[in-house]
Design a protein around this motif. Sequence first.
Motif, PDB file in Angstrom:
ATOM      1  N   ALA A  14       0.834  -1.207   0.000  1.00  0.00           N
ATOM      2  CA  ALA A  14       0.000   0.000   0.000  1.00  0.00           C
ATOM      3  C   ALA A  14       0.865   1.252   0.000  1.00  0.00           C
ATOM      4  CB  ALA A  14      -0.948  -0.005   1.196  1.00  0.00           C
ATOM      5  N   LEU A  18       0.198   3.679  -3.028  1.00  0.00           N
ATOM      6  CA  LEU A  18      -0.408   4.952  -2.636  1.00  0.00           C
ATOM      7  C   LEU A  18       0.602   6.097  -2.537  1.00  0.00           C
ATOM      8  CD1 LEU A  18      -2.823   3.590   0.111  1.00  0.00           C
ATOM      9  CD2 LEU A  18      -3.320   4.025  -2.306  1.00  0.00           C
ATOM     10  N   LYS A  36      -6.262   8.121  -0.432  1.00  0.00           N
ATOM     11  CA  LYS A  36      -5.932   7.679  -1.794  1.00  0.00           C
ATOM     12  C   LYS A  36      -6.257   6.207  -2.068  1.00  0.00           C
ATOM     13  CE  LYS A  36      -2.177  10.996  -2.442  1.00  0.00           C
ATOM     14  NZ  LYS A  36      -0.768  11.146  -2.790  1.00  0.00           N
ATOM     15  N   TRP A  37      -6.781   5.465  -1.083  1.00  0.00           N
ATOM     16  CA  TRP A  37      -7.094   4.058  -1.315  1.00  0.00           C
ATOM     17  C   TRP A  37      -8.524   3.970  -1.841  1.00  0.00           C
ATOM     18  CZ3 TRP A  37      -4.906  -0.391   2.064  1.00  0.00           C
ATOM     19  CH2 TRP A  37      -5.229  -1.625   1.498  1.00  0.00           C
ATOM     20  N   ALA A  41      -6.917   1.617  -6.572  1.00  0.00           N
ATOM     21  CA  ALA A  41      -5.787   1.268  -5.715  1.00  0.00           C
ATOM     22  C   ALA A  41      -5.943  -0.154  -5.174  1.00  0.00           C
ATOM     23  CB  ALA A  41      -5.652   2.266  -4.570  1.00  0.00           C
TER      24      ALA A  41
END
Length: 79
Positions: A14, A18, A36-37, A41
């Motif tokens: 991640a 990210l 931003k996830w 993503a």
Amino acid sequence: MFDNDHLAIIQETARTILGNPDLVLDSALPIAEVPKWDSFATVQIILMIENQEGIQFDTVDVANIKKVGDLVAMMDKAS
């Protein structure tokens, strides 16, 4: 492999996807609360983990990811 190992793999993946090297995840954290996830993503993280770990996740499980712990459980199941 233990849950903590899987959590560490998810966290590092991640961080890369990210673009946040300081990101800290825990199993109870809802994905929606991670900056931003988004769904794109999620796909990138899933694919990267599958490729790096040589595992494959069930698409039904992927569609139901709500928190980081769901992804940890998926890794436990796939290992």
